[in-house]
Design a protein around this motif. Structure first.
Motif, PDB file in Angstrom:
ATOM      1  N   VAL A 297       0.835  -1.202   0.000  1.00 34.47           N
ATOM      2  CA  VAL A 297       0.000   0.000   0.000  1.00 34.47           C
ATOM      3  C   VAL A 297       0.870   1.252   0.000  1.00 34.47           C
ATOM      4  N   PHE A 298       1.805   1.344   0.947  1.00 32.13           N
ATOM      5  CA  PHE A 298       2.536   2.614   1.040  1.00 32.13           C
ATOM      6  C   PHE A 298       3.611   2.766  -0.020  1.00 32.13           C
ATOM      7  N   LEU A 299       4.167   1.673  -0.555  1.00 32.62           N
ATOM      8  CA  LEU A 299       5.150   1.829  -1.628  1.00 32.62           C
ATOM      9  C   LEU A 299       4.483   2.261  -2.932  1.00 32.62           C
ATOM     10  N   ALA A 300       3.301   1.732  -3.213  1.00 30.79           N
ATOM     11  CA  ALA A 300       2.576   2.176  -4.406  1.00 30.79           C
ATOM     12  C   ALA A 300       2.124   3.625  -4.251  1.00 30.79           C
ATOM     13  N   TYR A 301       1.689   3.996  -3.059  1.00 29.46           N
ATOM     14  CA  TYR A 301       1.326   5.388  -2.768  1.00 29.46           C
ATOM     15  C   TYR A 301       2.527   6.295  -3.046  1.00 29.46           C
ATOM     16  N   ASN A 302       3.693   5.885  -2.549  1.00 25.15           N
ATOM     17  CA  ASN A 302       4.905   6.689  -2.739  1.00 25.15           C
ATOM     18  C   ASN A 302       5.270   6.834  -4.209  1.00 25.15           C
ATOM     19  N   ALA A 303       5.080   5.770  -4.979  1.00 23.42           N
ATOM     20  CA  ALA A 303       5.415   5.809  -6.405  1.00 23.42           C
ATOM     21  C   ALA A 303       4.576   6.853  -7.141  1.00 23.42           C
ATOM     22  N   VAL A 304       3.284   6.915  -6.809  1.00 24.76           N
ATOM     23  CA  VAL A 304       2.416   7.920  -7.433  1.00 24.76           C
ATOM     24  C   VAL A 304       2.815   9.323  -6.997  1.00 24.76           C
ATOM     25  N   LEU A 305       3.140   9.491  -5.711  1.00 25.98           N
ATOM     26  CA  LEU A 305       3.604  10.796  -5.230  1.00 25.98           C
ATOM     27  C   LEU A 305       4.849  11.252  -5.982  1.00 25.98           C
ATOM     28  N   ALA A 306       5.769  10.332  -6.218  1.00 27.21           N
ATOM     29  CA  ALA A 306       7.006  10.671  -6.922  1.00 27.21           C
ATOM     30  C   ALA A 306       6.704  11.115  -8.351  1.00 27.21           C
ATOM     31  N   TYR A 307       5.757  10.451  -8.995  1.00 21.60           N
ATOM     32  CA  TYR A 307       5.378  10.840 -10.353  1.00 21.60           C
ATOM     33  C   TYR A 307       4.735  12.222 -10.348  1.00 21.60           C
ATOM     34  N   ALA A 308       3.834  12.472  -9.385  1.00 24.03           N
ATOM     35  CA  ALA A 308       3.166  13.775  -9.308  1.00 24.03           C
ATOM     36  C   ALA A 308       4.177  14.888  -9.027  1.00 24.03           C
ATOM     37  N   ASP A 309       5.135  14.605  -8.170  1.00 23.59           N
ATOM     38  CA  ASP A 309       6.172  15.586  -7.865  1.00 23.59           C
ATOM     39  C   ASP A 309       6.976  15.930  -9.118  1.00 23.59           C
ATOM     40  N   ALA A 310       7.288  14.926  -9.918  1.00 25.19           N
ATOM     41  CA  ALA A 310       8.028  15.159 -11.160  1.00 25.19           C
ATOM     42  C   ALA A 310       7.202  15.993 -12.144  1.00 25.19           C
ATOM     43  N   LEU A 311       5.911  15.695 -12.229  1.00 24.18           N
ATOM     44  CA  LEU A 311       5.032  16.493 -13.102  1.00 24.18           C
ATOM     45  C   LEU A 311       5.012  17.953 -12.677  1.00 24.18           C
ATOM     46  N   GLU A 312       4.907  18.192 -11.375  1.00 24.09           N
ATOM     47  CA  GLU A 312       4.876  19.566 -10.871  1.00 24.09           C
ATOM     48  C   GLU A 312       6.133  20.328 -11.286  1.00 24.09           C
ATOM     49  N   ARG A 313       7.273  19.676 -11.160  1.00 25.86           N
ATOM     50  CA  ARG A 313       8.528  20.348 -11.486  1.00 25.86           C
ATOM     51  C   ARG A 313       8.740  20.468 -12.998  1.00 25.86           C
ATOM     52  N   ALA A 314       8.259  19.487 -13.742  1.00 20.71           N
ATOM     53  CA  ALA A 314       8.407  19.545 -15.199  1.00 20.71           C
ATOM     54  C   ALA A 314       7.456  20.554 -15.825  1.00 20.71           C
ATOM     55  N   GLY A 315       6.267  20.689 -15.240  1.00 18.07           N
ATOM     56  CA  GLY A 315       5.268  21.605 -15.787  1.00 18.07           C
ATOM     57  C   GLY A 315       4.723  21.159 -17.125  1.00 18.07           C
ATOM     58  N   THR A 316       4.865  19.887 -17.432  1.00 21.46           N
ATOM     59  CA  THR A 316       4.413  19.329 -18.701  1.00 21.46           C
ATOM     60  C   THR A 316       4.324  17.820 -18.556  1.00 21.46           C
ATOM     61  N   THR A 317       3.560  17.184 -19.453  1.00 24.87           N
ATOM     62  CA  THR A 317       3.520  15.728 -19.478  1.00 24.87           C
ATOM     63  C   THR A 317       4.473  15.166 -20.532  1.00 24.87           C
TER      64      THR A 317
END
Length: 410
Positions: free
Chosen positions: A325-345
């Motif tokens: 549960v928490f490792l999959a949660y963390n994986a999505v958080l890491a992806y969202a964090d990267a999107l925020e910094r990239a500002g693009t998909t």
């Protein structure tokens, strides 16, 4: 089969209908400005939600979806105008080739990124397939170090691999043994047959003798295995001081219960990535079989308020708060964090952002996030021990909640 799940936000058609209704009600004090909703970010979640590891795969899916819901509720990806994350769901059925095929389907359907796939074998296949289109791929649980050693620029793992876990496990076992006067001299390794179990056993077989512990036997078993009687008889015959299991949940539970039923005596059961040893379900359902078992595994920082809040939220949904549960949660958080910094998909930009991640993961027992060839070098496991029905952390000391009990009672 791949399907798509809406995870929040109004569709454009719904928004326009709402706006028209508002005008019809006479809300005309200022001009109505209708803005297009930002396009959703499509994130593929590929897990084995059927087959012999369905429990763990379902746990991963639940954790990932919890993260998506939390991110969307907090306003989505703000650098993309509040874009919501939309989950695309697929079942690998526990088979690498099916997992890879689902990646192809998801990419064709417009997936911007992938989180997969629980097992190491599935994660190897899904990340390789995603690399063909440079689609960002985050591994949630898969521990094989081959996953991040192939030079794939699209593949990332924020949790530790089994090379680091095995070294951590052996070093801590050596510390535990020496603190007790070094009574343990021999060990047997019981492992499941896939890449996870085989790779872990090979590392342990090499490193345990360096600590003065002879490996008297290594026994591999199939997935699934429904009867451990013969294996337990071999354990009783060899009489190892330490029994070291590396198995998935169902097999681990059955092995532990069979050992207790057959009155196996050992100084310690010391799991490495034990599929059940650090599971509240196992401890609650079979407390006598679980008592005093030690494990080196993924865990959360129990001293973190954020971690405790997420645990409470998962349990409020009826989930058992397992590492899936928490490792999959963390994986999505890491992806969202990267999107925020990239500002693009844009895939290349997101991969670059993931490679440069310094995500604050203090809710885990980790050091600072530092990505090297797709691997978070700050990630580490912990040692746990079941004591009186409670899963306690015994190493590292800064995260510990109890002292080690060793040797265990017969």
């Amino acid at each position: 089969m791949t399907d798509t799940k809406k995870t929040g936000g109004l569709r454009r058609r719904e928004f326009l209908a709402t706006g028209a209704a508002a005008v019809g009600l006479g809300i005309t004090g200022f001009p109505a400005i209708l803005r297009a909703q930002p396009a959703a970010v499509k994130l593929g979640l590929i897990h084995p939600v059927s087959g012999f590891i369905a429990f763990s795969g379902t746990q991963c899916r639940e954790g990932a979806q919890m993260a998506i819901a939390d991110i969307n509720a907090a306003g989505g990806i703000k650098s993309l105008g509040g874009a919501q994350i939309e989950a695309m769901l697929a079942d690998s059925q526990g088979k690498p080739e099916i997992g890879a095929a689902e990646v192809t389907k998801m990419v064709e359907a417009g997936a911007d990124g992938i989180v997969a796939g629980y097992s190491s074998a599935i994660s190897l296949a899904t990340s390789q397939e995603a690399a063909k289109t440079n689609t960002p791929h985050i591994v949630d649980v898969g521990v094989s170090d081959q996953i991040v050693q192939r030079g794939l620029k699209n593949t990332f793992r924020f949790s530790p691999g089994y090379g680091k876990i095995a070294q951590f496990a052996v070093d801590n076992l050596d510390t535990i043994n020496k603190a007790a006067g070094s009574p343990a001299k021999t060990a047997m390794i019981i492992h499941e047959e896939s890449l996870f179990g085989t790779g872990t056993a090979e590392l342990l077989q090499k490193r345990l003798p360096e600590k003065g512990i002879e490996v008297v036997d290594v026994i591999k078993h199939a997935n699934p295995t429904r009867d451990f009687t013969n294996i337990v008889l071999q354990i009783k015959s060899k009489k190892p001081d330490l029994i070291i299991p590396a198995n998935y949940y169902n097999e681990y539970v059955l092995l532990a219960r069979t050992m207790r039923q057959q009155r196996v005596e050992a100084m310690g059961i010391y799991s490495v990535l034990g599929g059940a040893a650090s599971s509240y379900q196992f401890v609650n359902e079979f407390p006598e079989a679980a008592d005093l078992i030690m494990d080196c595994n993924h865990w959360f920082n129990a001293k973190s308020d954020v971690a405790q809040q997420r645990k409470a939220a998962a349990e409020a949904k009826g989930l058992i708060y397992t590492y899936e549960v928490f490792l999959a949660y963390n994986a999505v958080l890491a992806y969202a964090d990267a999107l925020e910094r990239a500002g693009t998909t844009d895939k290349e930009a997101v991969n670059a952002a993931l490679a440069a991640s310094t995500l604050d993961m203090s809710y885990m027992p980790y050091g600072p996030t530092k990505m090297v060839d797709g691997q978070n070098e700050g990630a580490q496991p912990v040692n746990t021990q079941v004591q009186k029905g409670v899963i306690e952390v015994i190493f590292p000391e800064e995260f510990a909640s109890a002292q080690t009990v060793f040797p265990m009672k017969s």
